[in-house]
Scaffold this motif. Structure first.
Motif, mmCIF file in Angstrom:
data_model
loop_
_atom_site.group_PDB
_atom_site.id
_atom_site.type_symbol
_atom_site.label_atom_id
_atom_site.label_comp_id
_atom_site.label_asym_id
_atom_site.label_seq_id
_atom_site.Cartn_x
_atom_site.Cartn_y
_atom_site.Cartn_z
ATOM 1 N N VAL A 27 16.481 -6.500 -37.968
ATOM 2 C CA VAL A 27 16.197 -5.158 -37.457
ATOM 3 C C VAL A 27 15.916 -5.255 -35.962
ATOM 4 C CG1 VAL A 27 14.590 -3.212 -37.548
ATOM 5 C CG2 VAL A 27 15.291 -4.351 -39.671
ATOM 6 N N TYR A 28 16.642 -4.471 -35.183
ATOM 7 C CA TYR A 28 16.431 -4.440 -33.736
ATOM 8 C C TYR A 28 16.536 -2.982 -33.291
ATOM 9 C CZ TYR A 28 16.292 -6.284 -28.980
ATOM 10 O OH TYR A 28 15.906 -6.588 -27.686
ATOM 11 N N PRO A 29 15.403 -2.280 -33.226
ATOM 12 C CA PRO A 29 15.444 -0.852 -32.874
ATOM 13 C C PRO A 29 16.010 -0.614 -31.476
ATOM 14 C CG PRO A 29 13.314 -1.455 -33.796
ATOM 15 C CD PRO A 29 14.045 -2.735 -33.533
ATOM 16 N N SER A 30 16.713 0.484 -31.338
ATOM 17 C CA SER A 30 17.281 0.863 -30.056
ATOM 18 C C SER A 30 16.228 1.524 -29.175
ATOM 19 C CB SER A 30 18.429 1.849 -30.288
ATOM 20 O OG SER A 30 18.780 2.490 -29.093
ATOM 21 N N SER A 31 16.390 1.358 -27.870
ATOM 22 C CA SER A 31 15.497 2.033 -26.923
ATOM 23 C C SER A 31 16.165 3.286 -26.329
ATOM 24 C CB SER A 31 15.087 1.081 -25.795
ATOM 25 O OG SER A 31 16.231 0.566 -25.144
ATOM 26 N N TYR A 32 17.322 3.646 -26.883
ATOM 27 C CA TYR A 32 18.035 4.850 -26.438
ATOM 28 C C TYR A 32 17.177 6.083 -26.696
ATOM 29 C CZ TYR A 32 21.639 8.525 -26.517
ATOM 30 O OH TYR A 32 22.372 9.681 -26.319
ATOM 31 N N GLU A 33 17.104 6.985 -25.729
ATOM 32 C CA GLU A 33 16.154 8.100 -25.778
ATOM 33 C C GLU A 33 16.643 9.379 -26.459
ATOM 34 O OE1 GLU A 33 12.951 8.258 -24.897
ATOM 35 O OE2 GLU A 33 12.945 6.139 -24.396
ATOM 36 N N GLU A 34 17.912 9.490 -26.807
ATOM 37 C CA GLU A 34 18.481 10.687 -27.432
ATOM 38 C C GLU A 34 18.263 11.956 -26.608
ATOM 39 O OE1 GLU A 34 17.623 11.298 -31.567
ATOM 40 O OE2 GLU A 34 17.774 9.180 -32.049
ATOM 41 N N PRO A 35 18.846 12.031 -25.417
ATOM 42 C CA PRO A 35 18.688 13.239 -24.608
ATOM 43 C C PRO A 35 19.477 14.398 -25.201
ATOM 44 C CG PRO A 35 20.326 11.815 -23.619
ATOM 45 C CD PRO A 35 19.753 11.059 -24.793
ATOM 46 N N PRO A 36 19.046 15.644 -24.960
ATOM 47 C CA PRO A 36 19.860 16.777 -25.404
ATOM 48 C C PRO A 36 21.131 16.837 -24.562
ATOM 49 C CG PRO A 36 17.998 17.524 -24.082
ATOM 50 C CD PRO A 36 17.827 16.052 -24.273
ATOM 51 N N LEU A 37 22.261 16.982 -25.196
ATOM 52 C CA LEU A 37 23.541 16.991 -24.487
ATOM 53 C C LEU A 37 24.226 18.329 -24.716
ATOM 54 C CD1 LEU A 37 24.648 13.401 -25.516
ATOM 55 C CD2 LEU A 37 23.858 14.097 -23.259
ATOM 56 N N GLN A 38 24.596 18.982 -23.644
ATOM 57 C CA GLN A 38 25.194 20.314 -23.733
ATOM 58 C C GLN A 38 26.669 20.226 -24.125
ATOM 59 O OE1 GLN A 38 23.164 22.959 -23.397
ATOM 60 N NE2 GLN A 38 21.557 21.464 -23.070
ATOM 61 N N GLY A 39 27.147 21.274 -24.796
ATOM 62 C CA GLY A 39 28.572 21.405 -25.078
ATOM 63 C C GLY A 39 29.068 20.614 -26.266
ATOM 64 N N LEU A 40 28.165 20.007 -27.032
ATOM 65 C CA LEU A 40 28.582 19.240 -28.209
ATOM 66 C C LEU A 40 28.153 19.969 -29.476
ATOM 67 C CD1 LEU A 40 27.583 15.567 -27.232
ATOM 68 C CD2 LEU A 40 29.819 16.661 -26.992
ATOM 69 N N SER A 41 28.975 19.886 -30.515
ATOM 70 C CA SER A 41 28.570 20.413 -31.822
ATOM 71 C C SER A 41 27.474 19.498 -32.376
ATOM 72 C CB SER A 41 29.758 20.432 -32.779
ATOM 73 O OG SER A 41 30.118 19.100 -33.139
ATOM 74 N N PRO A 42 26.701 19.961 -33.368
ATOM 75 C CA PRO A 42 25.680 19.082 -33.960
ATOM 76 C C PRO A 42 26.254 17.758 -34.454
ATOM 77 C CG PRO A 42 25.316 21.333 -34.663
ATOM 78 C CD PRO A 42 26.617 21.328 -33.913
ATOM 79 N N GLU A 43 27.432 17.816 -35.095
ATOM 80 C CA GLU A 43 28.049 16.578 -35.589
ATOM 81 C C GLU A 43 28.400 15.644 -34.435
ATOM 82 O OE1 GLU A 43 28.817 19.578 -38.846
ATOM 83 O OE2 GLU A 43 28.847 19.603 -36.659
ATOM 84 N N GLU A 44 28.970 16.208 -33.373
ATOM 85 C CA GLU A 44 29.338 15.398 -32.206
ATOM 86 C C GLU A 44 28.101 14.791 -31.553
ATOM 87 O OE1 GLU A 44 33.356 17.814 -30.727
ATOM 88 O OE2 GLU A 44 31.379 18.462 -30.052
ATOM 89 N N LEU A 45 27.013 15.559 -31.513
ATOM 90 C CA LEU A 45 25.773 15.072 -30.912
ATOM 91 C C LEU A 45 25.202 13.893 -31.702
ATOM 92 C CD1 LEU A 45 23.596 15.519 -28.712
ATOM 93 C CD2 LEU A 45 22.435 17.038 -30.317
ATOM 94 N N LEU A 46 25.182 14.019 -33.024
ATOM 95 C CA LEU A 46 24.654 12.939 -33.868
ATOM 96 C C LEU A 46 25.528 11.690 -33.758
ATOM 97 C CD1 LEU A 46 23.672 15.085 -36.971
ATOM 98 C CD2 LEU A 46 22.102 13.998 -35.363
ATOM 99 N N LEU A 47 26.848 11.888 -33.692
ATOM 100 C CA LEU A 47 27.756 10.744 -33.504
ATOM 101 C C LEU A 47 27.491 10.079 -32.158
ATOM 102 C CD1 LEU A 47 31.293 11.772 -34.831
ATOM 103 C CD2 LEU A 47 29.885 9.861 -35.591
ATOM 104 N N LYS A 48 27.351 10.888 -31.115
ATOM 105 C CA LYS A 48 27.084 10.364 -29.768
ATOM 106 C C LYS A 48 25.798 9.530 -29.760
ATOM 107 C CE LYS A 48 27.266 10.239 -25.160
ATOM 108 N NZ LYS A 48 28.178 9.291 -24.499
ATOM 109 N N HIS A 49 24.752 10.057 -30.394
ATOM 110 C CA HIS A 49 23.481 9.317 -30.450
ATOM 111 C C HIS A 49 23.646 7.992 -31.200
ATOM 112 C CE1 HIS A 49 21.409 12.412 -28.447
ATOM 113 N NE2 HIS A 49 21.031 13.154 -29.469
ATOM 114 N N SER A 50 24.390 8.010 -32.310
ATOM 115 C CA SER A 50 24.560 6.763 -33.069
ATOM 116 C C SER A 50 25.363 5.742 -32.270
ATOM 117 C CB SER A 50 25.211 7.035 -34.428
ATOM 118 O OG SER A 50 26.592 7.293 -34.313
ATOM 119 N N ILE A 51 26.382 6.218 -31.529
ATOM 120 C CA ILE A 51 27.185 5.319 -30.694
ATOM 121 C C ILE A 51 26.322 4.669 -29.610
ATOM 122 C CG2 ILE A 51 29.020 5.269 -28.941
ATOM 123 C CD1 ILE A 51 30.402 7.534 -30.639
ATOM 124 N N GLU A 52 25.515 5.495 -28.933
ATOM 125 C CA GLU A 52 24.681 4.972 -27.839
ATOM 126 C C GLU A 52 23.610 4.018 -28.356
ATOM 127 O OE1 GLU A 52 25.466 5.194 -24.781
ATOM 128 O OE2 GLU A 52 27.064 6.658 -25.070
#
Length: 197
Positions: A27-52
């Protein structure tokens, strides 16, 4: 056997991955902060967060397979994340009471050795029973809703609030095991390998 890295601090995801491959991961938790991103659908936003999250954790390892996920409750096009107070938990549960909504997960699997990256989303329909104010208050007093997306845990005491689900139940908990297993197979990793028994 390939090194598997879970890019999450979630105890629920850890338990679900353990169910799939035993203790054969770190287990190695990410330090990515999950900023709000404009212009993305909820699905796209969740995918973006998982990628980062996956890419952030990948910087700390030379080889292996990184798994990351980001899960939220979607109701009427609105993302319901983790409530930051009992008052917000109460509002979320009142909003979802007696309603059908979706639990959506963005899932990313990143192979550090080949550079291959697969990101997909999984959606599960959930129906919550009608909740009285007293029942909502009693549930909040357990403390369980306060660190859960949508303010409930389908695998905990919140199980008695879930009338039914449609789709991958494990996705509603936070890690879509069926989809993850299929992606891992595309990376040449089978959950039935002897090393995972």
């Amino acid at each position: 056997m390939r090194k598997i890295i879970l890019a999450s601090a979630s105890p629920r995801r850890k338990e679900l991955l353990k169910q799939l491959i035993g203790d054969n991961f770190v287990v190695y938790p990410s330090s990515y902060e999950e900023p709000p991103l404009q212009g993305l659908s909820p699905e796209e936003l969740l995918l973006k967060h998982s990628i980062e999250k996956a890419r952030d954790v990948s910087k700390h390892f030379d080889s292996g397979i990184v798994i990351s996920a980001d899960t939220s409750v979607l109701y009427n096009g609105e993302i319901l994340g983790k409530p930051d107070s009992p008052e917000n938990a109460e509002k979320m549960l009142a909003k979802l009471s007696g309603k059908k909504f979706r639990v959506v997960t963005g899932l990313t699997v990143l192979d550090l050795d080949s550079g291959k990256e697969v990101s997909e989303s999984e959606s599960t329909n959930v129906w919550l029973v009608e909740l009285s104010k007293e029942r909502i208050s009693a549930y909040i007093r357990t403390g369980e809703p306060l660190d859960k997306a949508g303010a409930f845990a389908a695998q905990g005491k919140g199980a008695v609030l879930v009338e039914r689900t449609e789709g991958d139940f494990f996705n509603a908990v936070g890690l879509p095991l069926f989809r993850l297993g299929k992606i891992l197979e595309r990376f040449g990793v089978s959950v039935f390998d002897e090393g995972f028994s």
